[in-house]
Design a protein around this motif. Structure first.
Motif, mmCIF file in Angstrom:
data_model
loop_
_atom_site.group_PDB
_atom_site.id
_atom_site.type_symbol
_atom_site.label_atom_id
_atom_site.label_comp_id
_atom_site.label_asym_id
_atom_site.label_seq_id
_atom_site.Cartn_x
_atom_site.Cartn_y
_atom_site.Cartn_z
ATOM 1 N N ASN A 95 24.732 42.209 46.084
ATOM 2 C CA ASN A 95 25.713 41.133 45.889
ATOM 3 C C ASN A 95 26.699 41.492 44.782
ATOM 4 N N LEU A 96 27.274 42.661 44.900
ATOM 5 C CA LEU A 96 28.174 43.154 43.855
ATOM 6 C C LEU A 96 29.432 42.303 43.769
ATOM 7 N N LYS A 97 29.935 42.174 42.562
ATOM 8 C CA LYS A 97 31.135 41.386 42.285
ATOM 9 C C LYS A 97 32.205 42.286 41.687
ATOM 10 N N PRO A 98 33.470 41.921 41.808
ATOM 11 C CA PRO A 98 34.526 42.745 41.211
ATOM 12 C C PRO A 98 34.313 42.989 39.719
ATOM 13 N N GLU A 99 33.733 42.034 39.032
ATOM 14 C CA GLU A 99 33.507 42.223 37.591
ATOM 15 C C GLU A 99 32.402 43.225 37.289
#
Length: 115
Positions: free
Chosen positions: A86-90
């Protein structure tokens, strides 16, 4: 001790990556090991501890990654892992593995998460 990270890359938000940290000798069973990344705001020379696995196998996670990242090790392979889901841009950053007891660092591997 030489540490070499691999597994970085570019993914879209919600995707997954697994980082690996290969050591030149068997240190994982006797050293605390961590995954770090650069602080983003403000940019500093310090690095943020993302996850830690102690010599006894217990783990710690930064609040920002808890529930999404999993640190593990394979002592027989002299390798540590960071499963990132669940990777996020941050999460975009350079990720480093380090031996917290010996002060050895890898060269880093780049992770880019696009929205």
């Amino acid at each position: 001790v030489q540490l070499v990270e691999s597994g970085g890359g570019s993914v879209q938000a919600g995707g997954s990556l697994r980082l690996s940290c290969a050591a030149s000798e068997n240190i994982f069973s006797r050293n605390d090991m961590g995954w770090y990344r650069e602080y983003r705001r403000p940019p500093t020379q310090e690095r943020e501890l993302v996850a830690l696995i102690r010599s006894d196998g217990s783990t710690y996670y930064a609040d920002s990654v808890k529930g999404r990242f999993t640190i593990s090790r394979d002592i027989a392979k002299n390798t540590m892992y960071l499963q990132m889901n669940n990777l996020k841009p941050e999460d975009t950053n350079i990720y480093y593995c380090a031996s917290m007891d010996t002060g050895d660092w890898g060269q880093g591997t780049h992770v880019t998460v696009s929205s």
